[in-house]
Design a protein around this motif. Structure first.
Motif, PDB file in Angstrom:
ATOM      1  N   GLU A 126       3.022   9.376  -5.921  1.00 57.87           N
ATOM      2  CA  GLU A 126       3.490  10.748  -5.639  1.00 57.87           C
ATOM      3  C   GLU A 126       4.651  11.122  -6.557  1.00 57.87           C
TER       4      GLU A 126
ATOM      5  N   TYR B  42      -5.224  14.179  -7.613  1.00 58.47           N
ATOM      6  CA  TYR B  42      -3.966  13.864  -6.936  1.00 58.47           C
ATOM      7  C   TYR B  42      -4.212  12.833  -5.834  1.00 58.47           C
ATOM      8  N   LYS B  43      -5.267  13.110  -5.050  1.00 56.22           N
ATOM      9  CA  LYS B  43      -5.576  12.220  -3.919  1.00 56.22           C
ATOM     10  C   LYS B  43      -5.881  10.802  -4.395  1.00 56.22           C
ATOM     11  N   GLN B  44      -6.564  10.712  -5.532  1.00 57.61           N
ATOM     12  CA  GLN B  44      -6.946   9.384  -6.050  1.00 57.61           C
ATOM     13  C   GLN B  44      -5.728   8.617  -6.578  1.00 57.61           C
TER      14      GLN B  44
ATOM     15  N   ARG C 152       0.806  -1.222   0.000  1.00 59.89           N
ATOM     16  CA  ARG C 152       0.000   0.000   0.000  1.00 59.89           C
ATOM     17  C   ARG C 152       0.848   1.284   0.000  1.00 59.89           C
ATOM     18  N   ARG C 153       1.795   1.406   0.937  1.00 62.08           N
ATOM     19  CA  ARG C 153       2.612   2.634   1.023  1.00 62.08           C
ATOM     20  C   ARG C 153       3.541   2.755  -0.181  1.00 62.08           C
TER      21      ARG C 153
ATOM     22  N   ASP D 273     -10.457  -1.915  -1.110  1.00 64.78           N
ATOM     23  CA  ASP D 273     -10.304  -1.716  -2.557  1.00 64.78           C
ATOM     24  C   ASP D 273     -10.017  -3.045  -3.255  1.00 64.78           C
TER      25      ASP D 273
ATOM     26  N   ALA E 251      -2.380   9.266  -5.931  1.00 66.62           N
ATOM     27  CA  ALA E 251      -1.297   9.028  -4.955  1.00 66.62           C
ATOM     28  C   ALA E 251      -1.864   8.284  -3.756  1.00 66.62           C
ATOM     29  N   ARG E 252      -2.423   7.139  -4.013  1.00 68.82           N
ATOM     30  CA  ARG E 252      -3.068   6.372  -2.957  1.00 68.82           C
ATOM     31  C   ARG E 252      -2.882   4.883  -3.240  1.00 68.82           C
TER      32      ARG E 252
ATOM     33  N   ASP F 186      -6.185  -0.320  -0.350  1.00 75.72           N
ATOM     34  CA  ASP F 186      -6.304  -1.005   0.938  1.00 75.72           C
ATOM     35  C   ASP F 186      -7.140  -2.282   0.749  1.00 75.72           C
TER      36      ASP F 186
ATOM     37  N   GLU G  60       2.875   1.797  -3.239  1.00 79.07           N
ATOM     38  CA  GLU G  60       2.039   2.311  -4.344  1.00 79.07           C
ATOM     39  C   GLU G  60       1.805   3.809  -4.172  1.00 79.07           C
ATOM     40  N   GLU G  61       1.600   4.212  -2.904  1.00 79.26           N
ATOM     41  CA  GLU G  61       1.333   5.623  -2.603  1.00 79.26           C
ATOM     42  C   GLU G  61       2.540   6.485  -2.999  1.00 79.26           C
TER      43      GLU G  61
END
Ligand code: NAD
Length: 473
Positions: A391, A410-412, A383-384, A421, A414-415, A418, A386-387
């Motif tokens: 970014e 951006y929020k979508q 998860r992190r 999902d 750079a996430r 989980d 991918e985040e």
């Protein structure tokens, strides 16, 4: 046959439907018999001390097939549970798993009980006693037979079952995988509770992604403006109706429950109806809707989509001729009997069959079982990562273009995904692929005249292949 009123039993309805598919496939009679017959069935009677008096309870666990292990299927608590019902439901599980490519055999269990008659502590006592019987007789373990929730059971009962198994087998490091549908803090998976209802919605959406199919049932356009009637606002019905209303903007014009039906042509608020039921234990007296005493008469009301999500044998030879919908989506197991199915097919009403439509539950149970064996939550490792990757890519894009990416986008991007999902993505993919396989089978052979037969052709092909490959021992 049910000897009392000569109406065919649930299991004979399922078998007659499967035989239609076997006829198309020309399955050898011995193999057909092997596929259709229930491998083993356990009946237990056990005493429990209830308020100073001994009560004897009767329960069953049927293992329909073991060509894949473990055998998988729900545990039903209801006063009307019978051996025939459990066997029919176990058979449906075999076909269901094959249709959605979940590598399990089929099983089902039931306890003859009305949970409303007992306190929480009494239900725990009864469930633990029933679970001990199942473990001792080899009908409950992570590798052989894994129950899940069904009518009258939920996370609570699954947690008791897992805990009982753990006490009997403290050495089994995989004990949590002996049952699925557990609470998340007891090894459950995010998204299991709503999985069957969500799967129903994914099935309907996939149907509407095929304009030719939509046109074929006499509808047009998207799902958005469709009028829907739903029977049963329990686990499956509630989640399906709520998602359809909130995410697809459909109009739920009637909700049929045990004690009558609510009707409002302008649409009912599913969440409000559910809260009313939780508070009053009935739909009677709910404001903003007409109350109809003979609830099941609403099955015959005009609508675009009818979703039976309560129990079996609701549309029979007695009322099938009066059904006026375009599409029946079988969220419940066996809501349409064999004779009714023939009448509806003749009338040109399309049915999305139970063995496909409500397979979302077992699909997410499969994910939960894998999660328990892997001892790690889905998404924990990546998860992190991918985040961070998102970014880096976004800032490279901003540097190259000299423009700022809008915050919402951006929020979508750079996430990291989980567990929710990933479960939803896996479920959606499963329901889409299974629909396409069923649809292609239907289109490829003129002898297949309905989607249910197509679904069973898909299932029987896969199961018989495994019988031919391994042989029958
Ligand atoms: P549930 O007990 O949570 O809900 C059933 C609902 O139907 C309740 O609201 C009940 O009041 C209502 N109901 C019962 N009899 C009725 C009747 N005669 N007329 C109208 N309403 C009636 O059960 P559930 O888990 O939602 O299961 C519903 C169906 O879906 C069953 O056929 C079950 O086998 C099937 N199913 C459930 C799951 C699951 O994950 N729970 C998975 C696959 C299939």
């Amino acid at each position: 046959m049910n000897s009392k009123n000569r109406t065919p039993s649930f299991s004979s309805n399922v078998n007659r439907m499967v035989k239609r598919a076997m006829k198309v496939l020309n399955v050898e009679s011995g193999v057909a018999k092997a596929i259709m017959s229930c491998n083993s069935i356990l009946q237990v009677r056990f005493p429990v001390d209830i308020r100073g008096k001994v009560e004897v309870f009767t329960g069953w666990r049927a293992t329909h097939s073991t060509h894949r292990l473990p055998a998988k299927g729900g545990m039903r608590y209801a006063p009307i549970v019978s051996q025939d019902e459990v066997e029919a439901l176990a058979a449906l599980m075999t076909y269901k798993c094959a249709i959605v490519d979940v590598p399990f055999g089929g099983s089902k269990g039931g306890l003859q009980i009305n949970p409303a008659d007992y306190s929480r502590d009494e239900m725990e006592l009864i469930t633990r006693r029933f679970s001990r019987e199942l473990v001792r007789k080899g009908f409950l373990s992570p590798s052989t037979n894994v129950p899940a929730p069904d009518m009258g059971t939920g996370e609570r009962e699954m947690a008791w079952i897992a805990d009982t198994y753990k006490h009997l087998h403290p050495e089994d490091i995989n004990y949590a995988a002996c049952v699925t549908g557990k609470p998340v803090h007891h090894g459950g998976i995010r998204g299991r509770k709503e999985a069957t209802g969500r799967g129903v919605v994914y099935a309907i959406r996939e149907f509407f992604r095929n304009p030719e199919d939509v046109k074929g049932v006499g509808l047009n356009g998207g799902l958005g403006d469709k009028h829907i009637i739903i029977q049963g606002l329990g686990n499956v019905g509630y989640h399906a109706a709520k998602l359809l209303q909130e995410e697809d903007c459909v109009r739920i014009i009637a909700i049929i429950e045990r004690d009558g039906a609510l009707y409002n042509e302008k649409g009912l608020q599913v969440e409000r109806v559910k809260q009313y039921i939780n508070e009053h234990k009935t739909i009677r007296g709910y404001p903003d809707a007409q109350f109809i005493e003979d609830g099941n008469s609403m099955l015959e009301h005009e609508c675009d989509i009818l979703i039976p999500a309560a129990m079996e044998s609701q549309i029979t030879a007695d009322n099938a001729d009066r059904i006026k919908t375009h599409l029946i989506v079988e969220a419940a197991n066996g809501p349409v009997t064999f004779d009714a199915d023939e009448i509806l097919n003749h009338k040109g009403i399309t049915i999305l069959p139970d063995a496909y439509v409500n397979a979302g539950g077992v699909t997410v149970s499969y994910f939960e079982w894998i999660r328990n064996l892997a001892h790690i939550r889905f998404g924990r490792m990546e998860r992190r990562y991918e985040e961070l990757r998102g970014e880096i890519e976004l800032s490279a894009l901003e540097n190259l273009t000299g423009k700022e990416v809008p915050t919402s986008v951006y929020k979508q991007l750079a996430r990291g995904a989980d567990e929710f999902d990933l479960v939803r993505s896996g479920l959606d993919d499963t329901m889409r692929l299974a629909y396409q396989e069923m649809r292609e089978t239907f289109k490829a052979d003129d002898r297949i005249t309905d989607l249910r037969t197509a679904a069973y052709v898909v299932a029987v092909k896969k199961i018989s292949r495994s019988y031919y490959d391994i042989g029958v021992y």
